[in-house]
Design a protein around this motif. Structure first.
Motif, mmCIF file in Angstrom:
data_model
loop_
_atom_site.group_PDB
_atom_site.id
_atom_site.type_symbol
_atom_site.label_atom_id
_atom_site.label_comp_id
_atom_site.label_asym_id
_atom_site.label_seq_id
_atom_site.Cartn_x
_atom_site.Cartn_y
_atom_site.Cartn_z
ATOM 1 N N LYS A 79 61.590 32.485 11.929
ATOM 2 C CA LYS A 79 62.218 32.726 10.633
ATOM 3 C C LYS A 79 63.727 32.536 10.720
ATOM 4 C CE LYS A 79 62.685 36.053 6.844
ATOM 5 N NZ LYS A 79 64.130 35.738 6.707
ATOM 6 N N GLU A 80 64.330 33.019 11.786
ATOM 7 C CA GLU A 80 65.772 32.869 11.945
ATOM 8 C C GLU A 80 66.155 31.399 12.104
ATOM 9 O OE1 GLU A 80 66.550 37.226 14.056
ATOM 10 O OE2 GLU A 80 66.026 35.465 15.255
ATOM 11 N N LEU A 81 65.358 30.646 12.841
ATOM 12 C CA LEU A 81 65.613 29.213 12.982
ATOM 13 C C LEU A 81 65.477 28.495 11.645
ATOM 14 C CD1 LEU A 81 63.784 28.467 16.347
ATOM 15 C CD2 LEU A 81 66.251 28.274 15.924
ATOM 16 N N LYS A 82 64.503 28.922 10.841
ATOM 17 C CA LYS A 82 64.347 28.314 9.515
ATOM 18 C C LYS A 82 65.567 28.617 8.648
ATOM 19 C CE LYS A 82 61.224 27.835 5.570
ATOM 20 N NZ LYS A 82 62.323 27.908 4.569
ATOM 21 N N ASN A 119 66.458 24.233 16.457
ATOM 22 C CA ASN A 119 65.887 24.772 17.691
ATOM 23 C C ASN A 119 67.033 25.140 18.625
ATOM 24 O OD1 ASN A 119 64.004 25.591 19.543
ATOM 25 N ND2 ASN A 119 63.153 23.563 19.939
ATOM 26 N N PHE A 120 66.746 25.958 19.632
ATOM 27 C CA PHE A 120 67.713 26.259 20.678
ATOM 28 C C PHE A 120 67.121 25.843 22.007
ATOM 29 C CE2 PHE A 120 70.529 28.498 17.950
ATOM 30 C CZ PHE A 120 71.711 28.689 18.670
ATOM 31 N N GLU A 121 67.926 25.106 22.777
ATOM 32 C CA GLU A 121 67.483 24.655 24.086
ATOM 33 C C GLU A 121 68.671 24.737 25.037
ATOM 34 O OE1 GLU A 121 66.641 20.277 25.459
ATOM 35 O OE2 GLU A 121 64.813 21.072 24.550
ATOM 36 N N ASP A 123 70.591 27.173 25.477
ATOM 37 C CA ASP A 123 71.659 27.871 24.742
ATOM 38 C C ASP A 123 72.450 26.955 23.820
ATOM 39 O OD1 ASP A 123 71.052 30.348 25.981
ATOM 40 O OD2 ASP A 123 72.270 29.806 27.727
ATOM 41 N N GLN A 124 71.882 25.836 23.457
ATOM 42 C CA GLN A 124 72.553 24.935 22.528
ATOM 43 C C GLN A 124 71.699 24.733 21.278
ATOM 44 O OE1 GLN A 124 73.298 21.661 25.467
ATOM 45 N NE2 GLN A 124 75.377 21.739 24.628
ATOM 46 N N LEU A 125 72.375 24.759 20.129
ATOM 47 C CA LEU A 125 71.696 24.514 18.861
ATOM 48 C C LEU A 125 71.363 23.039 18.732
ATOM 49 C CD1 LEU A 125 70.818 25.286 15.940
ATOM 50 C CD2 LEU A 125 73.202 24.827 15.259
ATOM 51 N N ILE A 126 70.124 22.747 18.354
ATOM 52 C CA ILE A 126 69.682 21.379 18.117
ATOM 53 C C ILE A 126 69.200 21.262 16.678
ATOM 54 C CG2 ILE A 126 68.033 19.579 18.762
ATOM 55 C CD1 ILE A 126 67.965 20.808 21.553
ATOM 56 N N ILE A 127 69.698 20.268 15.972
ATOM 57 C CA ILE A 127 69.274 19.974 14.604
ATOM 58 C C ILE A 127 68.569 18.627 14.602
ATOM 59 C CG2 ILE A 127 70.056 19.414 12.262
ATOM 60 C CD1 ILE A 127 70.229 22.370 12.866
ATOM 61 N N LEU A 128 67.396 18.578 13.962
ATOM 62 C CA LEU A 128 66.629 17.341 13.864
ATOM 63 C C LEU A 128 66.270 17.095 12.409
ATOM 64 C CD1 LEU A 128 65.158 19.272 16.344
ATOM 65 C CD2 LEU A 128 64.477 16.974 16.999
#
Length: 222
Positions: A79-82, A119-121, A123-128
């Motif tokens: 939910k937080e990622l959304k 997403n987090f991978e 410790d880095q934020l990833i936007i797709l």
């Protein structure tokens, strides 16, 4: 809620927190490594979609984590990622999702992506996200495709030429990654760069002349 929006706007709209403090400073505050896959139609005669991936720097990623980690467990649940994805999606809308797409120098209208993924991978934020042109882009003439932030607050960089790809390009077309030299870009566009650009480039759309892009050259139709 306002702090949450500002944290994301730093990387998308870029005019919130830092703009108020350093309105005259035209340099990036947020950094992201990018990958862009150009997807062709099944017959390989037109561009069907653009597939983007942005990996943000540690500092900005930690800021996002702090703002969106509502249960303070040092991770973001679905939910937080959304919430992150939805906020970025809304913030990027007025900037065409930082996309540069032209055919023979003319802008191509793009359909806004219906949603983004976050997403987090490591410790880095990833936007797709994936977007499509409103009309198919025929492989004809010179096609430029890249990413840029018109506000100059985010540096989205392709660290390797191989991070911009197109598979199945017809043999009649050529491709190359173009990395403009800033001084040369300014010299070549001197006539179109206004005084406003040099005083405050964030108020213009000319930062695209500095953008790394994939250039496709195909024989014109007919």
């Amino acid at each position: 809620m306002q702090l949450k929006r500002q944290a994301i706007v730093m990387a998308s709209a870029m005019a919130a927190t830092f703009a108020a403090v350093e309105s005259a400073a035209a340099h990036p505050h947020v950094f992201a490594e990018a990958r862009l896959d150009v997807i062709l139609s099944p017959d390989h005669q037109s561009v069907k979609a653009l597939r983007h991936l942005w990996r943000f720097d540690d500092l900005f990623s930690s800021t996002v984590m702090m703002e969106f980690d509502k249960n303070s467990d040092l991770k973001l649940d679905d939910k937080e990622l959304k919430d992150v994805a939805d906020t970025v999606h809304a913030s990027l809308a007025e900037f065409n999702y930082f996309q540069l797409v032209t055919v023979d120098g003319k802008d191509v209208a793009m359909t806004p992506p219906p949603h983004l993924m976050a997403n987090f991978e490591n410790d880095q934020l990833i936007i797709l996200f994936e977007s499509e042109p409103k009309q198919p882009i025929k492989l004809s003439g010179k096609i430029d495709i890249g990413v840029y932030d018109p506000t100059f607050y985010t540096a989205i960089d392709f660290t390797e030429d191989s991070n911009i790809t197109v598979e199945g390009l017809p043999s009649t077309c050529t491709k190359k990654v173009v990395r403009p030299d800033p001084d040369e870009a300014i010299a070549e566009n001197q006539k179109t760069l206004t005084e406003a650009f040099f005083n405050d480039p964030t108020g213009t759309d000319m930062s695209k002349i500095f953008a790394t892009k994939l250039e496709l050259n195909c024989p014109p139709e007919g």
